[in-house]
Motif scaffolding. Sequence first.
Motif, PDB file in Angstrom:
ATOM      1  N   UNK A  70       1.107  -1.248  -0.067  1.00 21.23           N
ATOM      2  CA  UNK A  70      -0.070   0.231  -0.038  1.00 21.23           C
ATOM      3  C   UNK A  70       1.075   1.695  -0.370  1.00 21.23           C
ATOM      4  N   UNK A  71       2.143   1.296   0.657  1.00 22.36           N
ATOM      5  CA  UNK A  71       2.798   2.149   0.431  1.00 22.36           C
ATOM      6  C   UNK A  71       3.572   2.416  -0.297  1.00 22.36           C
ATOM      7  N   UNK A  72       3.636   1.144  -1.765  1.00 24.37           N
ATOM      8  CA  UNK A  72       4.546   1.117  -2.594  1.00 24.37           C
ATOM      9  C   UNK A  72       3.534   2.061  -3.763  1.00 24.37           C
ATOM     10  N   UNK A  73       2.032   1.641  -3.686  1.00 25.92           N
ATOM     11  CA  UNK A  73       0.981   2.399  -4.776  1.00 25.92           C
ATOM     12  C   UNK A  73       0.884   3.263  -4.211  1.00 25.92           C
ATOM     13  N   UNK A  74       0.972   4.239  -3.203  1.00 31.15           N
ATOM     14  CA  UNK A  74       0.554   5.451  -2.980  1.00 31.15           C
ATOM     15  C   UNK A  74       1.628   5.935  -3.821  1.00 31.15           C
ATOM     16  N   UNK A  75       2.904   6.212  -3.683  1.00 29.72           N
ATOM     17  CA  UNK A  75       4.122   6.643  -3.763  1.00 29.72           C
ATOM     18  C   UNK A  75       4.593   6.344  -5.483  1.00 29.72           C
ATOM     19  N   UNK A 116       7.905  -8.615  -8.735  1.00 23.91           N
ATOM     20  CA  UNK A 116       7.282  -7.672  -7.288  1.00 23.91           C
ATOM     21  C   UNK A 116       5.633  -7.123  -7.952  1.00 23.91           C
ATOM     22  N   UNK A 117       4.954  -7.175  -8.135  1.00 21.52           N
ATOM     23  CA  UNK A 117       4.068  -6.258  -9.127  1.00 21.52           C
ATOM     24  C   UNK A 117       3.037  -6.008  -7.972  1.00 21.52           C
ATOM     25  N   UNK A 118       1.931  -5.036  -8.438  1.00 23.23           N
ATOM     26  CA  UNK A 118       0.876  -4.367  -7.764  1.00 23.23           C
ATOM     27  C   UNK A 118      -0.734  -4.770  -8.070  1.00 23.23           C
ATOM     28  N   UNK A 123     -10.512   1.130 -11.492  1.00 24.33           N
ATOM     29  CA  UNK A 123     -10.583   2.291 -10.464  1.00 24.33           C
ATOM     30  C   UNK A 123      -8.815   2.886  -9.915  1.00 24.33           C
ATOM     31  N   UNK A 124      -7.939   2.135  -9.377  1.00 23.85           N
ATOM     32  CA  UNK A 124      -6.135   1.508  -9.347  1.00 23.85           C
ATOM     33  C   UNK A 124      -6.779   1.232  -7.365  1.00 23.85           C
ATOM     34  N   UNK A 125      -7.452   0.563  -7.106  1.00 25.20           N
ATOM     35  CA  UNK A 125      -7.641   0.649  -5.889  1.00 25.20           C
ATOM     36  C   UNK A 125      -7.011  -0.661  -5.682  1.00 25.20           C
ATOM     37  N   UNK A 126      -6.187  -0.627  -4.349  1.00 24.94           N
ATOM     38  CA  UNK A 126      -4.420  -2.778  -4.591  1.00 24.94           C
ATOM     39  C   UNK A 126      -5.788  -3.101  -4.402  1.00 24.94           C
TER      40      UNK A 126
END
Length: 160
Positions: A70-75, A116-118, A123-126
Motif C-alpha cells: 500500500x505504501x509503494x502503491x501510494x508513492x 513483485x507487482x501490485x 479504478x486503481x484500488x489496490x
Amino acid sequence: MNNDTERLARVRTIADYQFGKGIGKELFPDDSTFQLSRTKRVRQVLHSGKRMATARAKDGFFTLSIEGASIVHRLLPGKKLRVVISEEAAPFVEKGKTAFIKHVVEIDPELRAGEEVLVTDETDKLLATGQLLLSPAEILVLNSGAAVDVRAGVASKKEK
C-alpha cells in the motif's frame, strides 16, 4: 555506523532499485526493525510490529506485505508496477486467489517475469501483491493461464 544503520541503508538501496528512487526511505522508516537469518542476513523488515517486506533468499529482492504494497502503491505514479484486472475477478484476487491472464485489462509494459507487482482494479484500488509469472508481452498474447501468483490480498485472512 552500527549494524542496524548499515542494514537500513542497504534495504533502502535495494528498495530504491527494485521499486523506484525514494521508495526505500518511505517503505522503511528510521525506526524499522529487522528479523535476521542464522547467518545475520536480513530476512524481514518490520515497522511498528508489522512485516513490511521479506528478502528473497535467491536474489535478495523484496516480497511485499499488504502494508508494504500500500505504501509503494501510494508513492508510484500512474500504472507503474501494476497489473490491472477486470471487475469480475477483483473479489477473488482481493481474497488472495491467483490473477489469471484472461482477467488482465492492462499491465505496465516495463515489468519482467518474476518481479513483485501490485494488482489493482480498473479504478486503481489496490487488491493484492504478488509475483508476475509471465512477461507483459506474453500476457497480452495468451488467452489462458496464470498471470500473477498472488501472495496476499487486501481481504485475505493470512499472509503467505
